[in-house]
Design an enzyme around this catalytic site. Structure first.
Site, PDB file in Angstrom:
ATOM      1  CB  THR A  16      41.522  45.673  21.122  1.00 19.40           C
ATOM      2  OG1 THR A  16      42.420  46.624  21.666  1.00 19.40           O
ATOM      3  CG2 THR A  16      40.732  46.305  20.011  1.00 19.40           C
ATOM      4  CG  ASP A  60      44.480  48.108  27.763  1.00 18.59           C
ATOM      5  OD1 ASP A  60      43.944  48.892  26.961  1.00 18.59           O
ATOM      6  OD2 ASP A  60      45.665  47.740  27.669  1.00 18.59           O
ATOM      7  CB  SER A  62      48.637  48.457  29.216  1.00 19.87           C
ATOM      8  OG  SER A  62      48.498  48.572  27.838  1.00 19.87           O
ATOM      9  CG  ASP A  93      49.001  47.300  23.954  1.00 18.98           C
ATOM     10  OD1 ASP A  93      49.172  47.319  22.720  1.00 18.98           O
ATOM     11  OD2 ASP A  93      48.306  48.143  24.555  1.00 18.98           O
ATOM     12  CB  THR A 169      58.473  40.844  19.151  1.00 18.72           C
ATOM     13  OG1 THR A 169      58.608  42.048  19.861  1.00 18.72           O
ATOM     14  CG2 THR A 169      58.835  41.059  17.701  1.00 18.72           C
ATOM     15  CB  THR A 280      70.694  41.606  19.406  1.00 18.07           C
ATOM     16  OG1 THR A 280      70.719  42.665  18.449  1.00 18.07           O
ATOM     17  CG2 THR A 280      69.762  40.526  18.909  1.00 18.07           C
ATOM     18  CD  GLN A 281      69.601  48.582  21.314  1.00 19.24           C
ATOM     19  OE1 GLN A 281      69.441  49.323  20.343  1.00 19.24           O
ATOM     20  NE2 GLN A 281      70.281  48.947  22.376  1.00 19.24           N
TER      21      GLN A 281
HETATM   22  N1  ASP Z   1      45.560  48.084  24.721  1.00 17.47           N
HETATM   23  C1  ASP Z   1      45.003  46.870  24.176  1.00 17.47           C
HETATM   24  C2  ASP Z   1      45.446  45.709  25.046  1.00 17.47           C
HETATM   25  O1  ASP Z   1      46.560  45.281  24.943  1.00 17.47           O
HETATM   26  C3  ASP Z   1      45.441  46.684  22.765  1.00 17.47           C
HETATM   27  C4  ASP Z   1      44.897  45.447  22.094  1.00 17.47           C
HETATM   28  O2  ASP Z   1      44.283  44.576  22.644  1.00 17.47           O
HETATM   29  O3  ASP Z   1      45.095  45.355  20.860  1.00 17.47           O
HETATM   30  O4  ASP Z   1      44.683  45.230  25.844  1.00 17.47           O
END
Ligand code: ASP
Length: 345
Positions: A16, A60, A62, A93, A169, A280-281
């Site tokens: 982002t 991105d 992801s 992410d 995290t 653990t969760q």
């Molecule tokens: N979807 C974006 C990424 O992880 C979110 C971010 O950068 O805040 O690339």
């Protein structure tokens, strides 16, 4: 001691921080690094040399794949002697996964590798990207009185905190304080001054030269326990022939159902030679399989404790250990060690 001018390499991978709305469908897409620099003229005021390296394609996060971590490790290795610190601009992410992976892949690290990014693009008036980037540059270039790197670790700087990367995290898709390291206090906090928590910062063993290990084996899966989980789902994940290791995300201090069908599948997975890790969760706290009658059977069935590891860190650690070791029993032993400050033991 004479202080020489620091030099920093900013490695831009996407995220982002460098995105702009596409005029067509209005979704956020990454743009090139020169536009980031235009938005942050303050960078030229630093008494340090700043170069950049841009990944192609920008992504991105992801879409991050372990090959990207391998490339990142190589970029740092190839330029290690030329810079005092490295800054990785990365999407939020999967930033915790990438920072964890790099912490295991870089050995004998004597320089900062600081990941940062932002929740709002850098061109937006209320962006958090400028603050994050500027403070991260300051941390990456910070030296001790002896001229050594102040934070020779893989970290995430976000909001106003510097966190050990393999302890982090992502906890918010909304707040500027998007990351925490629930089981370790921040390594530094940025207010008017940046205050370092010296006692927590790891210092490299001077006898270990810097090197990278890019071997990764991704045959790992994650099983999240939940009420109503079915034998078929547990079987699919624990007994799948394509995995060498499974992280079992359990309740509380490492507890799981005690139903015979569940424990039978766990035992079968162990008999297949798989590495089973209990994490653990709960966002904070530690696995202790001896505490409850619902934890002990997992220990007896051969799972190993993930202690207070995050799932992101346990995954990256397994990729790394499996990549370097064909023997699952040895991986189990190595997993039990605190390799890069990722667990409290
Ligand atoms: N979807 C974006 C990424 O992880 C979110 C971010 O950068 O805040 O690339």
């Amino acid at each position: 001691m004479k202080k020489t001018k620091s030099s920093i390499l900013i490695i831009y991978t996407g995220g982002t921080i460098g995105m702009k709305a596409d005029p067509g469908d209005q979704t956020l897409k990454p743009f090139d690094f020169s536009q980031i620099l235009e938005e942050v003229p303050e960078l030229s005021k630093f008494a340090c040399k700043i170069d950049s390296y841009t990944f192609d394609p920008l992504i991105d996060s992801s879409d991050v794949e372990p090959t990207m971590w391998q490339n990142l490790a190589r970029v740092i290795r190839d330029r290690y002697d030329d810079y005092d610190g490295f800054l990785v601009l990365h999407g939020t992410d999967t930033m915790s996964y990438s920072a964890s992976a790099l912490s295991f892949m870089l050995d004998g690290l004597g320089k900062p590798v600081i990941f940062t990014g932002s929740q709002l693009p850098i061109g937006v008036p209320r962006t958090d990207g400028k603050e994050n980037l500027i403070s991260a540059v300051e941390i990456a270039s910070a030296k001790t009185e002896e001229g050594k790197a102040r934070v020779p670790e893989v970290c995430i700087f976000f909001g106003d905190k510097l966190l050990r990367g393999n302890r982090t995290t992502k906890v918010s898709a909304e707040q500027f304080d998007a990351f925490t390291s629930p089981n370790l206090p921040p390594l530094a906090e940025a207010g008017i001054n940046i205050r370092y928590n010296e006692a927590l910062i790891r210092r490299p063993d001077p006898s270990v030269p810097f090197s990278i290990d890019t071997r990764l084996d991704t045959r790992v899966s994650i099983l999240k326990i939940h009420p109503g989980i079915t034998p078929q789902v547990v079987k699919n994940i624990l007994l799948g022939p394509e995995t060498r290791a499974v992280i079992i995300e359990t309740y509380g201090s490492g507890n799981a159902p005690t139903k015979p069908w569940f424990l039978d599948i766990v035992k079968e997975a162990r008999a297949m030679g798989k590495v089973l890790v209990n994490v653990t969760q709960c966002p904070s706290g530690c696995v202790n399989m001896n505490l409850y009658a619902t934890g002990k059977p997992l220990l007896e069935a051969g799972t190993v404790s993930g202690y207070d590891s995050t799932t992101e860190s346990a995954l990256a650690k397994l990729f790394h250990l499996l990549g370097g070791c064909p023997d699952n029993e040895r991986v189990k032993e190595l997993f039990d060690l605190d390799l890069k400050g990722e667990i409290s033991k």
